[in-house]
Motif scaffolding. Structure first.
Motif, short mmCIF file in Angstrom:
data_model
loop_
_atom_site.label_atom_id
_atom_site.label_comp_id
_atom_site.label_asym_id
_atom_site.label_seq_id
_atom_site.Cartn_x
_atom_site.Cartn_y
_atom_site.Cartn_z
N ASP A 1 0.83 -1.21 0.00
CA ASP A 1 0.00 0.00 0.00
C ASP A 1 0.86 1.26 0.00
OD1 ASP A 1 -2.33 -1.47 -0.05
OD2 ASP A 1 -2.75 -1.25 2.09
N SER B 1 0.46 3.85 -3.09
CA SER B 1 -0.52 4.89 -2.75
C SER B 1 0.00 6.27 -3.16
CB SER B 1 -0.78 4.85 -1.23
OG SER B 1 -0.86 6.14 -0.69
N ALA B 2 -0.82 7.02 -3.87
CA ALA B 2 -0.42 8.35 -4.36
C ALA B 2 0.07 9.24 -3.22
CB ALA B 2 -1.57 9.00 -5.11
N ASP B 3 -0.64 9.25 -2.09
CA ASP B 3 -0.24 10.09 -0.95
C ASP B 3 1.12 9.69 -0.40
OD1 ASP B 3 -2.59 11.48 -1.17
OD2 ASP B 3 -3.58 10.45 0.50
N GLN B 4 1.32 8.38 -0.22
CA GLN B 4 2.60 7.89 0.30
C GLN B 4 3.73 8.14 -0.70
OE1 GLN B 4 3.28 6.92 3.29
NE2 GLN B 4 1.22 6.69 4.09
N LYS C 1 4.12 10.47 -2.80
CA LYS C 1 4.55 11.87 -2.80
C LYS C 1 5.61 12.09 -1.72
CE LYS C 1 2.86 16.49 -3.26
NZ LYS C 1 1.81 17.30 -3.78
N LYS C 2 5.44 11.44 -0.56
CA LYS C 2 6.43 11.55 0.53
C LYS C 2 7.72 10.80 0.17
CE LYS C 2 2.69 11.71 3.84
NZ LYS C 2 1.87 10.85 4.69
N GLU D 1 4.60 14.21 -7.71
CA GLU D 1 3.30 13.57 -7.96
C GLU D 1 3.56 12.36 -8.85
OE1 GLU D 1 0.19 14.42 -6.97
OE2 GLU D 1 0.67 16.33 -6.02
N GLU E 1 2.01 9.36 -11.06
CA GLU E 1 0.75 8.99 -11.73
C GLU E 1 0.92 7.74 -12.56
OE1 GLU E 1 -1.59 12.06 -13.64
OE2 GLU E 1 -0.40 13.57 -12.55
N TRP F 1 6.57 10.90 -12.83
CA TRP F 1 6.89 11.58 -11.58
C TRP F 1 7.05 13.04 -11.94
CZ3 TRP F 1 9.02 7.09 -13.30
CH2 TRP F 1 9.01 5.96 -12.46
N ALA G 1 6.84 4.61 7.06
CA ALA G 1 5.42 4.76 6.73
C ALA G 1 4.64 3.48 7.03
CB ALA G 1 5.25 5.15 5.27
#
Length: 138
Positions: A21, A25-28, A30-31, A37, A39, A50, A135
């Protein structure tokens, strides 16, 4: 795999599904990817990009999803124009994420031109796998 291979490995105290995950996961992401970003639809043959800023310069890295085995294996190509190299197949790296056992994550990057380039890549990937661990265990 071609050229010198950079390898970063880490043991993570979390189930493989949780680590997966984090990796997808897009949110993870990014970190993990220094604010970029990421995609893609995670389907074999699909593009991945990226998009971000590095030291004040906007960039867009790109690649293709090569293999997906949820919870076990993720393989993709990666090219960054920041390298200054031409956008040609021989300048792409293959990134292979492998999850095994009680969650051991191994990230390999091939096609490094030299031992020094592989070492530099390995240092960057060691930071990334450490962020995945942080994470996934949170």
């Amino acid at each position: 795999m071609t050229g010198y291979v950079a390898v970063a490995e880490i043991d993570i105290d979390a189930p493989a599904a949780r680590v997966w995950d984090v990796l997808t996961s897009a949110d993870q992401l990014k970190k993990l990817w220094f604010g970029a970003e990421v995609e893609t639809d995670w389907k074999v043959g699909s593009p991945i990009t990226w998009t971000g800023d590095w030291e004040g310069k906007p960039y867009q890295d790109k690649g293709e999803i090569l293999e997906v085995e949820p919870g076990r294996l993720l393989k993709l190509t990666h090219f960054s124009p920041l390298t200054g190299q031409a956008d040609r197949p021989e300048n792409y790296h293959t990134l292979t994420y492998t999850l095994t056992g009680d969650t051991h994550l191994k990230l390999e990057q091939d096609n490094n031109a030299s031992e020094d380039e592989a070492k530099h890549s390995q240092e960057m990937w060691e930071m990334l796998v450490a962020k995945v661990k942080q994470a996934a265990e949170a």
